[in-house]
Design an enzyme around this catalytic site. Sequence first.
Site, PDB file in Angstrom:
ATOM      1  N   CYS A  55      34.426 -73.896 -11.756  1.00 21.69           N
ATOM      2  CA  CYS A  55      33.099 -74.401 -12.140  1.00 21.69           C
ATOM      3  C   CYS A  55      32.995 -74.537 -13.658  1.00 21.69           C
ATOM      4  O   CYS A  55      33.791 -73.963 -14.420  1.00 21.69           O
ATOM      5  CB  CYS A  55      32.010 -73.479 -11.583  1.00 21.69           C
ATOM      6  SG  CYS A  55      31.572 -72.055 -12.587  1.00 21.69           S
ATOM      7  N   ASP A 104       5.536 -69.798  12.207  1.00 23.70           N
ATOM      8  CA  ASP A 104       5.981 -68.730  13.109  1.00 23.70           C
ATOM      9  C   ASP A 104       5.553 -67.372  12.596  1.00 23.70           C
ATOM     10  O   ASP A 104       5.057 -67.228  11.478  1.00 23.70           O
ATOM     11  CB  ASP A 104       7.510 -68.783  13.234  1.00 23.70           C
ATOM     12  CG  ASP A 104       8.202 -68.505  11.894  1.00 23.70           C
ATOM     13  OD1 ASP A 104       7.646 -68.907  10.852  1.00 23.70           O
ATOM     14  OD2 ASP A 104       9.279 -67.885  11.896  1.00 23.70           O
ATOM     15  N   ASP A 136      10.123 -74.403   4.186  1.00 22.30           N
ATOM     16  CA  ASP A 136       9.785 -73.377   5.152  1.00 22.30           C
ATOM     17  C   ASP A 136       8.283 -73.469   5.405  1.00 22.30           C
ATOM     18  O   ASP A 136       7.534 -73.983   4.580  1.00 22.30           O
ATOM     19  CB  ASP A 136      10.182 -71.990   4.634  1.00 22.30           C
ATOM     20  CG  ASP A 136      10.254 -70.968   5.764  1.00 22.30           C
ATOM     21  OD1 ASP A 136      10.527 -69.800   5.481  1.00 22.30           O
ATOM     22  OD2 ASP A 136      10.004 -71.356   6.928  1.00 22.30           O
ATOM     23  N   SER A 137       7.857 -72.916   6.548  1.00 25.28           N
ATOM     24  CA  SER A 137       6.497 -73.193   7.039  1.00 25.28           C
ATOM     25  C   SER A 137       5.417 -72.336   6.393  1.00 25.28           C
ATOM     26  O   SER A 137       4.228 -72.602   6.560  1.00 25.28           O
ATOM     27  CB  SER A 137       6.464 -72.903   8.544  1.00 25.28           C
ATOM     28  OG  SER A 137       6.854 -71.538   8.752  1.00 25.28           O
ATOM     29  N   GLY A 138       5.813 -71.286   5.688  1.00 28.62           N
ATOM     30  CA  GLY A 138       4.817 -70.354   5.159  1.00 28.62           C
ATOM     31  C   GLY A 138       4.656 -69.153   6.069  1.00 28.62           C
ATOM     32  O   GLY A 138       4.070 -68.147   5.668  1.00 28.62           O
ATOM     33  N   CYS A 164      33.064 -71.210 -15.562  1.00 27.77           N
ATOM     34  CA  CYS A 164      34.367 -70.526 -15.638  1.00 27.77           C
ATOM     35  C   CYS A 164      35.377 -71.308 -16.474  1.00 27.77           C
ATOM     36  O   CYS A 164      36.360 -70.735 -16.953  1.00 27.77           O
ATOM     37  CB  CYS A 164      34.896 -70.290 -14.225  1.00 27.77           C
ATOM     38  SG  CYS A 164      33.871 -69.107 -13.328  1.00 27.77           S
ATOM     39  N   CYS A 176      38.022 -69.714 -10.179  1.00 32.25           N
ATOM     40  CA  CYS A 176      36.894 -70.648 -10.001  1.00 32.25           C
ATOM     41  C   CYS A 176      37.025 -71.809 -10.976  1.00 32.25           C
ATOM     42  O   CYS A 176      37.397 -71.622 -12.129  1.00 32.25           O
ATOM     43  CB  CYS A 176      35.576 -69.914 -10.241  1.00 32.25           C
ATOM     44  SG  CYS A 176      34.118 -70.970 -10.066  1.00 32.25           S
ATOM     45  N   ASP A 182      20.329 -70.356   4.127  1.00 31.76           N
ATOM     46  CA  ASP A 182      19.658 -70.345   2.813  1.00 31.76           C
ATOM     47  C   ASP A 182      19.545 -68.897   2.355  1.00 31.76           C
ATOM     48  O   ASP A 182      19.430 -67.974   3.190  1.00 31.76           O
ATOM     49  CB  ASP A 182      18.251 -70.964   2.891  1.00 31.76           C
ATOM     50  CG  ASP A 182      17.205 -69.916   3.252  1.00 31.76           C
ATOM     51  OD1 ASP A 182      17.030 -69.666   4.456  1.00 31.76           O
ATOM     52  OD2 ASP A 182      16.602 -69.337   2.320  1.00 31.76           O
ATOM     53  N   HIS A 232      27.238 -70.409 -11.607  1.00 35.06           N
ATOM     54  CA  HIS A 232      28.507 -69.982 -10.988  1.00 35.06           C
ATOM     55  C   HIS A 232      28.284 -69.496  -9.546  1.00 35.06           C
ATOM     56  O   HIS A 232      29.037 -69.855  -8.637  1.00 35.06           O
ATOM     57  CB  HIS A 232      29.152 -68.869 -11.807  1.00 35.06           C
ATOM     58  CG  HIS A 232      30.241 -68.168 -11.051  1.00 35.06           C
ATOM     59  ND1 HIS A 232      31.523 -68.684 -10.909  1.00 35.06           N
ATOM     60  CD2 HIS A 232      30.218 -67.019 -10.321  1.00 35.06           C
ATOM     61  CE1 HIS A 232      32.244 -67.868 -10.148  1.00 35.06           C
ATOM     62  NE2 HIS A 232      31.480 -66.861  -9.775  1.00 35.06           N
TER      63      HIS A 232
HETATM   64  C1  AFQ Z   1      15.769 -63.061   3.434  1.00 36.66           C
HETATM   65  N1  AFQ Z   1      15.675 -62.899   4.852  1.00 36.66           N
HETATM   66  C2  AFQ Z   1      14.922 -63.758   5.586  1.00 36.66           C
HETATM   67  N2  AFQ Z   1      14.307 -64.855   5.090  1.00 36.66           N
HETATM   68  C3  AFQ Z   1      13.628 -65.404   6.133  1.00 36.66           C
HETATM   69  C4  AFQ Z   1      12.799 -66.527   6.157  1.00 36.66           C
HETATM   70  C5  AFQ Z   1      12.615 -67.358   4.899  1.00 36.66           C
HETATM   71  C6  AFQ Z   1      13.859 -68.204   4.685  1.00 36.66           C
HETATM   72  N3  AFQ Z   1      13.933 -68.688   3.290  1.00 36.66           N
HETATM   73  C7  AFQ Z   1      12.947 -69.724   3.008  1.00 36.66           C
HETATM   74  C8  AFQ Z   1      13.032 -70.162   1.568  1.00 36.66           C
HETATM   75  C9  AFQ Z   1      12.617 -69.071   0.596  1.00 36.66           C
HETATM   76  C10 AFQ Z   1      11.689 -69.737  -0.373  1.00 36.66           C
HETATM   77  C11 AFQ Z   1      11.709 -71.201  -0.106  1.00 36.66           C
HETATM   78  C12 AFQ Z   1      12.132 -71.340   1.322  1.00 36.66           C
HETATM   79  C13 AFQ Z   1      12.151 -66.834   7.387  1.00 36.66           C
HETATM   80  N4  AFQ Z   1      11.290 -67.900   7.448  1.00 36.66           N
HETATM   81  C14 AFQ Z   1      10.598 -68.146   8.595  1.00 36.66           C
HETATM   82  N5  AFQ Z   1       9.727 -69.159   8.667  1.00 36.66           N
HETATM   83  N6  AFQ Z   1      10.765 -67.377   9.717  1.00 36.66           N
HETATM   84  C15 AFQ Z   1      11.633 -66.327   9.745  1.00 36.66           C
HETATM   85  O1  AFQ Z   1      11.747 -65.650  10.784  1.00 36.66           O
HETATM   86  C16 AFQ Z   1      12.353 -66.018   8.534  1.00 36.66           C
HETATM   87  C17 AFQ Z   1      13.224 -64.913   8.482  1.00 36.66           C
HETATM   88  C18 AFQ Z   1      13.852 -64.604   7.276  1.00 36.66           C
HETATM   89  N7  AFQ Z   1      14.676 -63.583   6.917  1.00 36.66           N
HETATM   90 ZN    ZN Z   2      32.696 -70.216 -11.738  1.00 32.61          ZN
END
Ligand code: AFQ
Ligand code: ZN
Length: 371
Positions: free
Chosen positions: A305, A146, A92-94, A308, A303, A265, A334
């Site tokens: 796994c 973003d 993810d971009s940060g 389990c 399950c 994710d 799990h």
């Molecule tokens: C939990 N809800 C949520 N997460 C968002 C995330 C993070 C997604 N998860 C990334 C992983 C977590 C740690 C390593 C990478 C979002 N990320 C970005 N860049 N933009 C969103 O609008 C954006 C929106 C999100 N909404």
């Molecule tokens: Zn399991």
Amino acid sequence: MFEFRLQAQCPVTGARAGEFVTPHGVIKTPVFMPVGTQATVKAMAPFELEEIGAQIILSNTYHLYLRPGADIVEEAGGLHSFMDWHHPILTDSGGFQVFSLATLNRVTDEGVECQSHIDGSRHMMDPEWSMEVQQKLGSDIAMCFDQCLHYPTTKEEAETALARTTRWARRSKDAHTREDQALFGIIQGSVYEDLRRRSAEDITSIGFPGYGIGGLSVGEPHHIMYEMLDVLQHVMPFDKPRYLMGVGHPSNLVEGVARGVDMFDCVLPTRNGRTGTVFVSTGRINIKNQVYARDFTPLDPSCDCYVCRHFTKAYIRHLYKAGEILAARLCSWHNLHFLIKLMEGVRESILNGTFPAFRKNFIEVFHGEGD
Ligand SMILES: CNc1nc2c(CCNCC3CCCC3)c3nc(N)[nH]c(=O)c3cc2[nH]1
Ligand SMILES: [Zn+2]
């Protein structure tokens, strides 16, 4: 490289099954991607993730830049070598993390002046910074820098953030030169249908090999998230992968697939794993509950796994009560297996034309709690 091959589309819903080709392997979609924020899926070793069937894992630009530093990861040969995971990685971009974790000093069109949540050091994070770090990390898929807004937000705020995200997407693409890394755009627009359409048009007109759907799973009711997906599925290119960021619960995954989402994710499987909340085929349980003290059945009888097949609820409850590290490992194991197998089942049902029945049965069993 980075082509998305559509293999089947459900004639009744927006569900699709495909394959996304990356330098570290082909990703079969729909796919659930375990989160490994600091270059580790918490408490799980790479070989265990392979055994569970994980195809691709996530890591994070913001965290790895602050610690251990992008240069150390680069000197290690990139994330794949550093963490010994030789399958696809998405970073993810940060953008999301800096807004949710750092102390914000100034947010302008230039970027985000912030202070590290670790040691208070000052940093300027912007599209160019994010691309430099992600190219050093060497993930297979990088995300544009973003601005993700919290929920609720005013339409004016959403409009401003949308326009900024579009400008930052352009700057991200201009600063991205690494050929063996795909850069995905991210669509914003909060919960406003017209803004969602505008952001989708803006970002897809810049052109990327895949698209993140951002700005959701930030506290909005699930029916609103679904409404946004209903809009987006008709304005996003059908031949590019769609990644719903930060989602989600089992029922959100199934409902997301039904609305054309390919990639997901969420930290839930491992975060819940550490607190003893376990996904089972009838919903969720918390293993610390007294009722399991003498329950010598597996976490989930249906399950298959490792957890389990070898351990009982009574044993795992004991581990939690005794503060044993193995407790978090077994429940994370799990939960990850549960979501990965769920997506494999969803993919299979799309390929053999039974997804509507799969979805109906799943929502009945999981009674769409998705909270
Ligand atoms: C939990 N809800 C949520 N997460 C968002 C995330 C993070 C997604 N998860 C990334 C992983 C977590 C740690 C390593 C990478 C979002 N990320 C970005 N860049 N933009 C969103 O609008 C954006 C929106 C999100 N909404
Ligand atoms: Zn399991």
